[in-house]
Design a protein around this motif. Structure first.
Motif, short mmCIF file in Angstrom:
data_model
loop_
_atom_site.label_atom_id
_atom_site.label_comp_id
_atom_site.label_asym_id
_atom_site.label_seq_id
_atom_site.Cartn_x
_atom_site.Cartn_y
_atom_site.Cartn_z
N LYS A 188 2.70 8.98 -6.54
CA LYS A 188 3.17 10.36 -6.37
C LYS A 188 4.17 10.73 -7.47
CE LYS A 188 2.71 10.61 -1.38
NZ LYS A 188 3.40 10.90 -0.12
N SER A 237 -2.59 5.43 3.13
CA SER A 237 -2.65 4.16 2.42
C SER A 237 -2.07 3.04 3.28
CB SER A 237 -1.90 4.28 1.10
OG SER A 237 -1.98 3.08 0.38
N LEU A 238 -0.93 3.30 3.89
CA LEU A 238 -0.27 2.31 4.74
C LEU A 238 -1.14 1.92 5.92
CD1 LEU A 238 3.41 2.24 5.77
CD2 LEU A 238 1.69 2.14 7.54
N SER A 249 0.83 -1.20 0.00
CA SER A 249 0.00 0.00 0.00
C SER A 249 0.86 1.25 0.00
CB SER A 249 -0.93 0.01 1.21
OG SER A 249 -1.85 -1.04 1.14
N TRP A 250 1.89 1.26 0.84
CA TRP A 250 2.82 2.39 0.89
C TRP A 250 3.54 2.54 -0.45
CZ3 TRP A 250 8.07 2.32 0.05
CH2 TRP A 250 8.73 3.53 0.26
N SER A 287 -1.93 10.20 -0.13
CA SER A 287 -1.19 10.09 1.14
C SER A 287 -0.74 8.65 1.33
CB SER A 287 -2.09 10.51 2.30
OG SER A 287 -1.51 10.12 3.53
N SER A 288 0.57 8.45 1.34
CA SER A 288 1.08 7.10 1.56
C SER A 288 0.93 6.70 3.03
CB SER A 288 2.54 6.99 1.12
OG SER A 288 3.34 7.92 1.80
N HIS A 289 0.92 7.69 3.93
CA HIS A 289 0.66 7.39 5.34
C HIS A 289 -0.73 6.79 5.49
CE1 HIS A 289 3.93 10.35 5.86
NE2 HIS A 289 4.15 9.75 7.01
N GLY A 308 -5.64 8.17 -0.23
CA GLY A 308 -4.70 7.20 0.31
C GLY A 308 -5.41 6.11 1.09
N ALA A 355 1.33 3.89 -3.28
CA ALA A 355 1.03 5.31 -3.08
C ALA A 355 2.24 6.17 -3.44
CB ALA A 355 0.61 5.57 -1.63
N GLN A 356 3.43 5.77 -3.01
CA GLN A 356 4.64 6.53 -3.32
C GLN A 356 4.91 6.53 -4.84
OE1 GLN A 356 4.79 8.31 -0.41
NE2 GLN A 356 6.97 8.35 -0.76
#
Length: 147
Positions: free
Chosen positions: A27, A55-56, A19-20, A51-53, A135, A23-24
């Motif tokens: 970006k 998503s994570l 997930s992280w 937002s990777s936060h 995210g 997302a990254q």
């Protein structure tokens, strides 16, 4: 079985990391489309879409809910953690980014005054509510695909 073999079989951790990572990667792609240039720093930088936060942590909490049950103590802990992280990403960290924009403008506008400093502050720190939501949806989607 070695540590790496065991950890590789942890479905919840795999969802969280993927997930992280997605997302990254998004970006970088969105920045390439918007700015017409490849900016690999966006892969490790904070802020931006999605937002990777979020998503994570939503990947984590959704995977925990799917594996352990929505009534479980583990899910309660994971979703509480996720809500705190997402609130922080769109609240406190976003405010810090806005302050950095103002301070950078003040530094640029220093005409005939003693220099305040030459190093620009990082402006892209937090997220808009939409970036946090996007995210979160990404993390939920990844968890549902993998678990």
């Amino acid at each position: 079985m070695t540590f790496y073999q065991e950890i590789g079989k942890n479905d919840v951790l795999n969802v969280t990391i993927l997930s992280w990572f997605i997302a990254q990667t998004l970006k970088v792609i969105f920045t390439l489309i918007k700015e017409k240039r490849l900016n690999l720093y966006r892969f490790v930088g904070s802020g931006g879409m999605p937002s990777s936060h979020s998503s994570l942590v939503m990947g984590l909490s959704t995977a925990v809910g799917l594996k352990s049950g929505w009534h479980s103590l583990e899910y309660a802990i994971a979703i509480s953690f996720a809500l705190i992280v997402m609130y922080d990403a769109s609240g406190v960290r976003r405010a810090v980014g806005k302050q950095a924009i103002i301070l950078n403008k003040m530094i640029e506008d220093r005409h005939h005054h003693k220099p305040i400093g030459d190093q620009r502050l990082k402006e892209l720190i937090g997220h808009t509510p939409f970036e946090v939501f996007a995210g979160a949806i990404l993390g939920i989607f990844i968890a549902n695909l993998m678990i």
